[in-house]
Each structure stands twice: as structure tokens, then as C-alpha cells.
Motif scaffolding. Structure first.
Motif, PDB file in Angstrom:
ATOM      1  N   VAL A 261     -54.788  63.882  24.901  1.00 45.04           N
ATOM      2  CA  VAL A 261     -55.811  63.473  25.864  1.00 45.04           C
ATOM      3  C   VAL A 261     -57.128  64.026  25.358  1.00 45.04           C
ATOM      4  O   VAL A 261     -57.318  65.239  25.273  1.00 45.04           O
ATOM      5  CB  VAL A 261     -55.525  64.021  27.276  1.00 45.04           C
ATOM      6  CG1 VAL A 261     -56.608  63.539  28.240  1.00 45.04           C
ATOM      7  CG2 VAL A 261     -54.161  63.593  27.764  1.00 45.04           C
ATOM      8  N   GLU A 281     -49.788  58.247  20.277  1.00 43.91           N
ATOM      9  CA  GLU A 281     -50.129  58.195  21.694  1.00 43.91           C
ATOM     10  C   GLU A 281     -51.416  58.982  21.948  1.00 43.91           C
ATOM     11  O   GLU A 281     -51.473  60.172  21.643  1.00 43.91           O
ATOM     12  CB  GLU A 281     -49.018  58.812  22.545  1.00 43.91           C
ATOM     13  CG  GLU A 281     -47.690  58.098  22.479  1.00 43.91           C
ATOM     14  CD  GLU A 281     -46.656  58.801  23.342  1.00 43.91           C
ATOM     15  OE1 GLU A 281     -46.698  58.624  24.582  1.00 43.91           O
ATOM     16  OE2 GLU A 281     -45.829  59.535  22.787  1.00 43.91           O
ATOM     17  N   LEU A 283     -55.137  59.153  24.667  1.00 45.30           N
ATOM     18  CA  LEU A 283     -55.902  58.670  25.813  1.00 45.30           C
ATOM     19  C   LEU A 283     -57.292  59.260  25.738  1.00 45.30           C
ATOM     20  O   LEU A 283     -57.451  60.487  25.679  1.00 45.30           O
ATOM     21  CB  LEU A 283     -55.224  59.097  27.121  1.00 45.30           C
ATOM     22  CG  LEU A 283     -56.000  58.822  28.423  1.00 45.30           C
ATOM     23  CD1 LEU A 283     -56.093  57.318  28.687  1.00 45.30           C
ATOM     24  CD2 LEU A 283     -55.335  59.539  29.594  1.00 45.30           C
ATOM     25  N   GLU A 317     -55.962  60.534  35.594  1.00 45.22           N
ATOM     26  CA  GLU A 317     -55.609  59.967  34.288  1.00 45.22           C
ATOM     27  C   GLU A 317     -54.969  61.017  33.393  1.00 45.22           C
ATOM     28  O   GLU A 317     -53.963  60.772  32.723  1.00 45.22           O
ATOM     29  CB  GLU A 317     -56.858  59.415  33.598  1.00 45.22           C
ATOM     30  CG  GLU A 317     -57.487  58.205  34.223  1.00 45.22           C
ATOM     31  CD  GLU A 317     -58.694  57.755  33.419  1.00 45.22           C
ATOM     32  OE1 GLU A 317     -58.497  56.973  32.465  1.00 45.22           O
ATOM     33  OE2 GLU A 317     -59.817  58.187  33.721  1.00 45.22           O
ATOM     34  N   PHE A 321     -50.862  61.124  32.261  1.00 45.87           N
ATOM     35  CA  PHE A 321     -50.507  61.120  30.833  1.00 45.87           C
ATOM     36  C   PHE A 321     -49.700  62.358  30.472  1.00 45.87           C
ATOM     37  O   PHE A 321     -48.714  62.277  29.743  1.00 45.87           O
ATOM     38  CB  PHE A 321     -51.789  61.062  29.986  1.00 45.87           C
ATOM     39  CG  PHE A 321     -51.563  60.889  28.519  1.00 45.87           C
ATOM     40  CD1 PHE A 321     -51.534  59.619  27.947  1.00 45.87           C
ATOM     41  CD2 PHE A 321     -51.395  61.999  27.698  1.00 45.87           C
ATOM     42  CE1 PHE A 321     -51.325  59.462  26.586  1.00 45.87           C
ATOM     43  CE2 PHE A 321     -51.185  61.842  26.323  1.00 45.87           C
ATOM     44  CZ  PHE A 321     -51.148  60.574  25.776  1.00 45.87           C
TER      45      PHE A 321
END
Length: 324
Positions: A261, A281, A283, A317, A321
């Protein structure tokens, strides 16, 4: 035949870590060539143990000494990934053929001035760095950045038993205020994350970390100001998920392909070309505001005094995640 190549980037941590694909691609695609790298003393750790590098050079206090050392090496090419006054002097005085990274200063100034992405080069910084070696036939191998941990560590030596499995590494440090999420929002986020959390950062955020620990409780293990950078990188490499701001350790975490993140305030990944690179992965968490970006590298306070770029971040968010 190309025999020796010198790659130059003096600073900073994040910028240097994104040069590692250039060094790797040079060595793998020109295996007969010696690949050297020149940087500042405080950043040499980034290339310690790097198997693609033949020799690391350190910038001397006197530029004349550095230039003399470079001349002795008899390089075939200089790859200038910094493009500043000192590298210009080095190239001029050594007379070595060079390829130079295009900083696009005017476009970045226009992007800041008019808050418009239309002036921004959409390519990642790694891709722009690799353009400087294309003339040698070197191509992007589309692999992640490289980082090689210097020490040998065990989680049992650095973490309590409660934090040795599936923890979230939360990097709460960053050089400038406008890159850091407010402590109260970090606390709110941490309270809703199900996994144990390890706080990472330097002495500059030690008090922040203490406040977070006191508010959240035993879920938090605080390492800020208590371990060195190499140990911090090791803990990042072992984490289930990494949360971080626009700072060097966050970018280094990309070398380990951990779910990331990436939280952005006054700076933007688009302007710098440093969105998460080649990880499975990730974000990016930010807020679309007319005042962003307010700077390229961060400021000590919000120019408009509201700090909405961080204050309006949606913790949900990040929490969702991290709790996958």
C-alpha cells in the motif's frame, strides 16, 4: 567491444534503488563488460552484495580526486543517471563518451505550476533510466528492482513471538512532513488492521511511533529508531503486507514483491515516475485535489494549511487491502 562502463547516481535512496535494473541489464546483456557504479558514501549500502556490479566507487570530498580516479579506470562509457552540475563536470573533464538521463525539468516545473498531468512523462523512472543504455542494445528485462540484504538476521532476534507470523510492516517515516499521514489517521488505521503490525522508521518518527503504540496497544511492535536500515529492510522482506509513504524504504520493499500500500500526500507518483514497479499486488492511495502535487520532493508544511491531501485519505482502502 565495450569493456568498462561507469554508471553514476549520487542520491537519493529511492532514486538509486531504481537504477538497479540498469546495472542488472547491462551485466546480463553485455556479460564481457565490467560494470562500475559511482555514488555517495551514505548510499553505498544499496549496491553492497549486488552480484551484477564489478566495482563500487564513492564520491570523494574533492571532485578533482573523483575525476582522477575515473580517468585511471579508462572507461569506455559513462551512463549519467543524475544529470547535475557535478556529473556534467565529470563528463567534460574526463572526455569519456556519455549517455545522460533526461530529467525533463521544464515539463516537471509546468506540471507543478499548472497541476496538470499532460506535462508528465507517463513512463516509470526505471524505463527512463533504461533509455540511456538503449544505444548499447540493452533492453528492459521487465524484472523488479534489486536489493541484497547485507546482514544475516532471524525474525526471532528482531521480533517478539507475537509478531513473527503474517505481520504488516508499516513504514511511518518520510523525510518531509507533507509525505507523512497524520498520527491520528495512522492510529485509526492500525486499530482496524487484523494482523500484528511492525512500525518502521528512524529517530525522526520515534515519538510518533511511541504515541501510536500507546494508543493501539500490543498489536503494535515499535522498531523506530531502535534498529538499523538493513534490519528494517529484512523485516520488510519478511512481512505479509507493506504500508508506506513516498520514502526510500517503501521503494526498496518493491525488491521483495510484497503486497504494497503506497500512500501519497503532497507528492505524486505520476510526477516522479515512481509508482510500484513490477510487483504482483499494489494499491496507490491518494486524494485527487487541485493543489496536488505541491512539490516534487515534499515540504515541511502544507502551503495552504489544510493538508487535505493526507487528512482526506480514506483509511478503509488501506484496511481492506491489509486484511485480505
Amino acid at each position: 567491444m565495450v569493456k568498462k562502463i561507469l554508471v553514476i547516481r549520487f542520491s537519493s535512496m529511492g532514486d538509486i534503488i531504481y537504477t538497479t535494473p540498469v546495472v542488472r541489464c547491462l551485466k546480463e546483456q553485455l556479460p564481457e563488460a565490467e560494470i562500475h557504479f559511482l555514488t555517495k558514501q551514505q548510499f553505498k549500502y544499496i549496491y553492497n552484495n549486488n552480484p551484477y556490479l564489478d566495482k563500487l566507487h564513492i564520491l570523494k570530498p574533492s571532485l578533482n580526486e573523483t575525476i582522477a580516479d575515473i580517468k585511471k579506470e579508462k572507461f569506455d562509457y559513462i551512463i549519467d543517471l543524475h544529470n547535475n552540475l557535478r556529473t556534467s563536470i565529470i563528463k567534460l573533464r574526463t572526455g569519456i563518451p556519455a549517455s545522460t538521463y533526461k530529467k525533463e525539468r521544464i515539463k516537471k516545473w509546468l506540471a507543478l505550476k499548472f497541476k496538470s498531468e499532460r506535462f508528465i512523462n507517463p513512463k516509470h523512472l526505471v524505463e527512463r533510466y533504461l533509455e540511456t543504455v538503449a544505444f548499447l542494445g540493452v533492453k528492459n528485462d521487465h524484472k523488479p528492482i534489486d536489493y541484497y540484504i547485507n546482514g544475516s538476521y532471524e525474525k526471532t532476534d528482531l521480533l517478539p513471538s507475537s509478531h513473527q507470523q503474517d505481520y504488516v510492516a508499516f513504514i511511518i517515516g518520510a523525510t518531509h512532513f507533507t509525505k507523512r499521514m497524520p498520527v491520528e489517521k495512522i492510529i485509526k488505521t492500525c486499530k482496524e488492521i487484523a494482523k500484528p503490525i511492525v512500525l518502521l522508521g528512524g529517530d525522526d518518527v520515534a515519538q510518533n511511533a511511541k504515541t501510536i503504540k500507546e494508543a493501539v496497544g500490543e498489536k503494535i511492535f515499535n522498531t523506530c529508531g531502535k534498529i538499523n536500515l538493513d534490519q528494517s529492510v529484512y523485516l520488510v522482506s519478511q512481512a505479509h503486507t507493506v504500508i508506506g509513504f513516498d520514502t526510500g524504504l517503501t521503494h526498496i520493499s518493491e525488491a521483495f514483491n510484497k503486497p504494497l500500500v503506497s500512500i501519497w500526500g503532497g507528492t505524486t507518483p505520476e510526477l516522479l515516475g515512481v509508482s510500484p514497479y513490477k510487483i504482483n499486488e499494489s494499491l496507490i492511495v491518494d486524494v485527487d485535489l487541485s493543489c496536488r502535487p505541491c512539490s516534487k520532493f515534499g515540504l515541511e508544511k502544507c502551503p495552504l494549511q489544510h493538508f487535505n491531501c493526507m487528512n482526506l485519505i480514506k483509511e478503509e482502502e488501506i484496511i481492506t487491502f491489509s486484511n485480505r
